[in-house]
Design a protein around this motif. Structure first.
Motif, short mmCIF file in Angstrom:
data_model
loop_
_atom_site.label_atom_id
_atom_site.label_comp_id
_atom_site.label_asym_id
_atom_site.label_seq_id
_atom_site.Cartn_x
_atom_site.Cartn_y
_atom_site.Cartn_z
N GLN A 1 38.67 43.66 27.56
CA GLN A 1 37.36 43.35 27.03
C GLN A 1 36.78 44.49 26.19
O GLN A 1 36.27 44.25 25.08
N ALA B 1 33.03 41.56 33.32
CA ALA B 1 34.37 41.71 33.88
C ALA B 1 34.22 42.29 35.28
O ALA B 1 34.54 43.45 35.53
N ASP C 1 33.68 35.78 32.96
CA ASP C 1 35.07 35.72 33.36
C ASP C 1 35.27 34.56 34.33
O ASP C 1 34.33 34.04 34.93
#
Length: 299
Positions: free
Chosen positions: A23, A74, A97
């Motif tokens: 990411q 994340a 996510d």
């Protein structure tokens, strides 16, 4: 985030292997966004990751929300969900996510917060955004006559000799393949065969889970999931069978490129006001299906 903003500001929540390896590099490289900062549960890790990509570390997550138009998350799913609610309430669009949460209540709260705040959301199910597979899924969804499908996602995360950094993840150790890789399989099957109307689940060796699903199209599918398979048998495939013959999921591109495409999808949703098919509501539906399967595995 408004259509007039040429470079929307996106912050990152999380500093683990997925954030650092996928990411953060994708956000730093994306030409259409300003990678505005990093927050993590370990401030020293947030500082290191921010320094690596020339952005700002934040000790206060609410300060990051205030500095951003959107956030990418994340984090473990049940850490992600309440923070996503707070981000939405602060007016931030959401790049989430999978899985969205491991409880239906947690996932539903994210959907409600996003709807109330009027913010866009995208769930990063890799195969829905990866080069090769996203086109393939769209092509199969447009075809008629699918009879059945077989999905197999076998990882060797917990096999002897494995050295993946994800093996140290507490939530993966607790929830297993059903919740970690189950969303990947479902994210392919549902757009093609339709929503799941019934679920049957049985346990195998280790964390292996076998699912039999019936879909709104009338087709059925089988899904085998594991993170404890022998390394020699690890791999992922989805096979569709029907009137047009057999179609097999192709190879797909890397995570960083795929995440960049998910960023594009979020920006498009913001600018057009159109919900993406892989949004928080889809994440809620995945959580509902996986919760039912988990309840059967426990019984």
């Amino acid at each position: 985030m408004t259509a007039s903003l040429i470079k929307p500001r996106i912050g990152l929540l999380g500093t683990g292997p997925w954030a650092a390896g996928t990411q953060a590099p994708a956000l730093a490289a994306h030409p259409g966004v300003d990678f505005a900062g990093v927050w993590g549960r370990r401030p020293e890790a947030a500082a290191a990751l921010a320094a690596a990509h020339g952005t700002t570390p934040y000790d206060d997550v609410d300060a990051l929300f205030a500095a951003c138009d959107a956030v990418a998350i994340a984090l473990p799913p049940d850490v992600q969900a309440p923070l996503a609610v707070r981000a939405a309430e602060a007016g931030c669009h959401l790049l989430l996510d999978k899985p969205l949460a491991t409880t239906v209540t947690g996932a539903r709260e994210v959907v409600r917060a996003a709807e109330k705040a009027g913010v866009a959301s995208v769930i990063f199910c890799t195969l829905r955004f990866a080069t090769g597979t996203r086109e393939w899924i769209a092509e199969q969804a447009a075809a008629d006559g699918w009879f059945t499908a077989h999905a197999r996602w076998l990882g060797a995360l917990y096999s002897p000799g494995a050295d993946s950094p994800y093996a140290a993840s507490p939530w993966r150790g607790e929830k297993g393949a059903l919740w970690d890789v189950g969303p990947h399989a479902l994210s392919v099957l549902l757009p093609v065969l339709g929503d799941v109307t019934s679920t049957t689940a049985a346990a195998g060796l280790g964390d292996t889970a076998h699912l039999v699903l019936r879909h709104t199209s009338g087709a059925t599918s089988t899904v085998t999931l594991s993170l404890s398979a022998p390394a020699a048998s690890a791999g992922a495939t989805v096979e569709l069978l029907g009137a047009a013959g057999v179609a097999e999921l192709p190879a797909w591109g890397g995570g960083t490129e795929s995440f960049g495409t998910a960023v594009d999808a979020l920006l498009h949703a913001v600018r057009t006001g159109e919900s993406h098919p892989c949004d928080a509501a889809f994440g809620l539906r995945l959580t509902e299906i996986l919760t039912e399967a988990e309840s059967q595995l426990r019984r």
